[in-house]
Design an enzyme around this catalytic site. Sequence first.
Site, PDB file in Angstrom:
ATOM      1  CG  LEU A   1      -2.044  -1.110   1.121  1.00 39.07           C
ATOM      2  CD1 LEU A   1      -3.019  -0.987   2.292  1.00 39.07           C
ATOM      3  CD2 LEU A   1      -2.823  -1.110  -0.197  1.00 39.07           C
TER       4      LEU A   1
ATOM      5  CB  ILE B   1       7.705  -8.159  -2.743  1.00 35.73           C
ATOM      6  CG1 ILE B   1       8.384  -6.913  -3.319  1.00 35.73           C
ATOM      7  CG2 ILE B   1       6.268  -8.274  -3.214  1.00 35.73           C
ATOM      8  CD1 ILE B   1       8.610  -6.986  -4.828  1.00 35.73           C
TER       9      ILE B   1
ATOM     10  CB  THR C   1      10.026  -1.974  -4.820  1.00 33.23           C
ATOM     11  OG1 THR C   1       9.679  -1.561  -3.503  1.00 33.23           O
ATOM     12  CG2 THR C   1       8.885  -2.820  -5.386  1.00 33.23           C
TER      13      THR C   1
ATOM     14  CE1 TYR D   1       8.463   0.677 -13.850  1.00 35.21           C
ATOM     15  CE2 TYR D   1       8.518   1.353 -16.161  1.00 35.21           C
ATOM     16  CZ  TYR D   1       8.007   0.553 -15.152  1.00 35.21           C
ATOM     17  OH  TYR D   1       7.034  -0.386 -15.448  1.00 35.21           O
TER      18      TYR D   1
ATOM     19  CE  LYS E   1       8.668  -4.040 -13.978  1.00 34.24           C
ATOM     20  NZ  LYS E   1       7.848  -4.747 -12.937  1.00 34.24           N
TER      21      LYS E   1
HETATM   22  P1  NAD Z   1       0.729   0.640  -9.689  1.00 36.70           P
HETATM   23  O1  NAD Z   1       1.758   1.643  -9.284  1.00 36.70           O
HETATM   24  O2  NAD Z   1      -0.658   1.086  -9.951  1.00 36.70           O
HETATM   25  O3  NAD Z   1       0.639  -0.503  -8.575  1.00 36.70           O
HETATM   26  C1  NAD Z   1       1.778  -1.043  -7.948  1.00 36.70           C
HETATM   27  C2  NAD Z   1       1.303  -1.776  -6.688  1.00 36.70           C
HETATM   28  O4  NAD Z   1       2.445  -2.378  -6.069  1.00 36.70           O
HETATM   29  C3  NAD Z   1       0.684  -0.833  -5.644  1.00 36.70           C
HETATM   30  O5  NAD Z   1      -0.506  -1.407  -5.142  1.00 36.70           O
HETATM   31  C4  NAD Z   1       1.748  -0.736  -4.565  1.00 36.70           C
HETATM   32  O6  NAD Z   1       1.217  -0.503  -3.265  1.00 36.70           O
HETATM   33  C5  NAD Z   1       2.411  -2.099  -4.666  1.00 36.70           C
HETATM   34  N1  NAD Z   1       3.805  -2.111  -4.184  1.00 36.70           N
HETATM   35  C6  NAD Z   1       4.787  -1.219  -4.491  1.00 36.70           C
HETATM   36  N2  NAD Z   1       5.923  -1.569  -3.850  1.00 36.70           N
HETATM   37  C7  NAD Z   1       5.665  -2.717  -3.164  1.00 36.70           C
HETATM   38  C8  NAD Z   1       6.434  -3.571  -2.342  1.00 36.70           C
HETATM   39  N3  NAD Z   1       7.723  -3.310  -2.086  1.00 36.70           N
HETATM   40  N4  NAD Z   1       5.844  -4.670  -1.804  1.00 36.70           N
HETATM   41  C9  NAD Z   1       4.533  -4.929  -2.037  1.00 36.70           C
HETATM   42  N5  NAD Z   1       3.747  -4.143  -2.802  1.00 36.70           N
HETATM   43  C10 NAD Z   1       4.302  -3.044  -3.353  1.00 36.70           C
HETATM   44  O7  NAD Z   1       1.353  -0.108 -10.948  1.00 36.70           O
HETATM   45  P2  NAD Z   1       0.629  -0.829 -12.171  1.00 36.70           P
HETATM   46  O8  NAD Z   1       0.460   0.152 -13.256  1.00 36.70           O
HETATM   47  O9  NAD Z   1      -0.544  -1.580 -11.662  1.00 36.70           O
HETATM   48  O10 NAD Z   1       1.794  -1.816 -12.614  1.00 36.70           O
HETATM   49  C11 NAD Z   1       1.819  -3.175 -12.162  1.00 36.70           C
HETATM   50  C12 NAD Z   1       3.014  -3.875 -12.797  1.00 36.70           C
HETATM   51  O11 NAD Z   1       2.911  -3.796 -14.213  1.00 36.70           O
HETATM   52  C13 NAD Z   1       4.363  -3.236 -12.449  1.00 36.70           C
HETATM   53  O12 NAD Z   1       5.303  -4.250 -12.241  1.00 36.70           O
HETATM   54  C14 NAD Z   1       4.718  -2.416 -13.669  1.00 36.70           C
HETATM   55  O13 NAD Z   1       6.118  -2.304 -13.827  1.00 36.70           O
HETATM   56  C15 NAD Z   1       4.098  -3.252 -14.767  1.00 36.70           C
HETATM   57  N6  NAD Z   1       3.712  -2.505 -15.986  1.00 36.70           N
HETATM   58  C16 NAD Z   1       2.811  -1.479 -15.925  1.00 36.70           C
HETATM   59  C17 NAD Z   1       2.441  -0.808 -17.092  1.00 36.70           C
HETATM   60  C18 NAD Z   1       1.412   0.298 -17.101  1.00 36.70           C
HETATM   61  O14 NAD Z   1       1.128   0.853 -18.169  1.00 36.70           O
HETATM   62  N7  NAD Z   1       0.796   0.644 -15.979  1.00 36.70           N
HETATM   63  C19 NAD Z   1       3.019  -1.160 -18.313  1.00 36.70           C
HETATM   64  C20 NAD Z   1       3.964  -2.182 -18.332  1.00 36.70           C
HETATM   65  C21 NAD Z   1       4.277  -2.858 -17.157  1.00 36.70           C
END
Ligand code: NAD
Length: 356
Positions: free
Chosen positions: A35, A60, A100, A160, A164
């Site tokens: 969160l 995590i 993270t 970022y 990743k």
């Molecule tokens: P988001 O920022 O909306 O959600 C990330 C979630 O991870 C949040 O609920 C946060 O509380 C939780 N979190 C962060 N650090 C944490 C930790 N150390 N331990 C536990 N929980 C933790 O991101 P999103 O857009 O839902 O992206 C989800 C995944 O998809 C990510 O890995 C991101 O790199 C990948 N991704 C996203 C997109 C996009 O367009 N949004 C595109 C490609 C890849």
Amino acid sequence: MPPCHLITGGAGFIGSCHVLRSRTAGVRVVNLDKLTYSGNPENLAALRDDPDHIFVRGDIGNDELTAHLLEIHQPDAVINFAAESHVDRSIHDPDAFVRTNVLGTCALLRAALRYWKALPEDRRAAFRFLHVSTDEVFGALRPGDPAFAETTAYAPNSPYSASKAAGDHLVRAFHETYGLPTLITNCSNNYGPRQFPEKLIPLILCNALARKPLPIYGTGGNIRDWLHVEDHCEALSLVLEKGEPGRTYNIGGRSERTNLEVVRALCGILDRLRPHPDGPYADLIAFVADRPGHDFRYAVDCGRLERELGWKPRHGFEQGLEDTVRWYLDHQDWTDRVRNGEYRAWLETNYGGRRA
Ligand code: NAD
Ligand code: TYD
């Protein structure tokens, strides 16, 4: 016994969509989420009284906690969505991304490996660790370049995408070195309901409704390949079910648009659905200082996923965008609540120094 998945980051934008879909499909979900500012329990309000959605607030990177959760819930898969996810924030604070996306992913892998090794043979064969990653690890394309394939070399340009990429390499190494049955997906820019309003589409919608400037970095000519979040999650379920351990799968929307095209499309939809007496929303467009190291173009070749696993995106971009606008119009209380003090401070950090 229904299948059980440990889903991390399940209170965020994509993770919450996947958690909701998993519960509809009858999967028992253990949802581990720290969160952070982008994690929002309200995204999971529909599961408030659901005994098969177990929410745990935690990091995590805490491998004692993840080891305990794996031990008591005995999941068949781990799906790692947890991440710091915003490029602009990574420019201001890269360390949080390393903590993270690199160290956290490594700790989760270690815990999963210990758990997997101790499983009985049939469950060990069926177990999967699915790591959700991004197309940004491949760097930037020029206008006529072919789209990113699974074989494209990694060339991340932002803190970022570098974090990743490092996480992806660790996942790969855990497969090659220890045999952990891992899968990696690299997807393009997602859009849809419940996206935190720091990313382009919800930020523009929130600013437009508040009659604030609509900030476009540089000339607005940068290109992204837009993927509806539901199509993304459907692909993830297919990869989990049918993907081959050790492989990676690209997921894209086949919807390349310049940022200016996206913002103009949003303005056009708002003009129709919520016309404003002061004039068209596009009047609010403001070109501001570019993002440092701004990747010019992303485009994803998702041929492997289509050919081998039979996936196709269901949402066309124009309709998907209009549905998304309608969701934000119907959920302005959601956006009002997430735009708290931290959000306002972020707007000042990121946009305060950019002149229109
Ligand atoms: P988001 O920022 O909306 O959600 C990330 C979630 O991870 C949040 O609920 C946060 O509380 C939780 N979190 C962060 N650090 C944490 C930790 N150390 N331990 C536990 N929980 C933790 O991101 P999103 O857009 O839902 O992206 C989800 C995944 O998809 C990510 O890995 C991101 O790199 C990948 N991704 C996203 C997109 C996009 O367009 N949004 C595109 C490609 C890849
Ligand atoms: P974003 O949603 O941050 O995703 P990503 O950087 O991961 O692609 O940005 C999408 C595109 O929109 C990107 O080219 C940067 C641009 N952008 C703006 O022009 N203005 C903004 O205020 C934001 C947040 C993004």
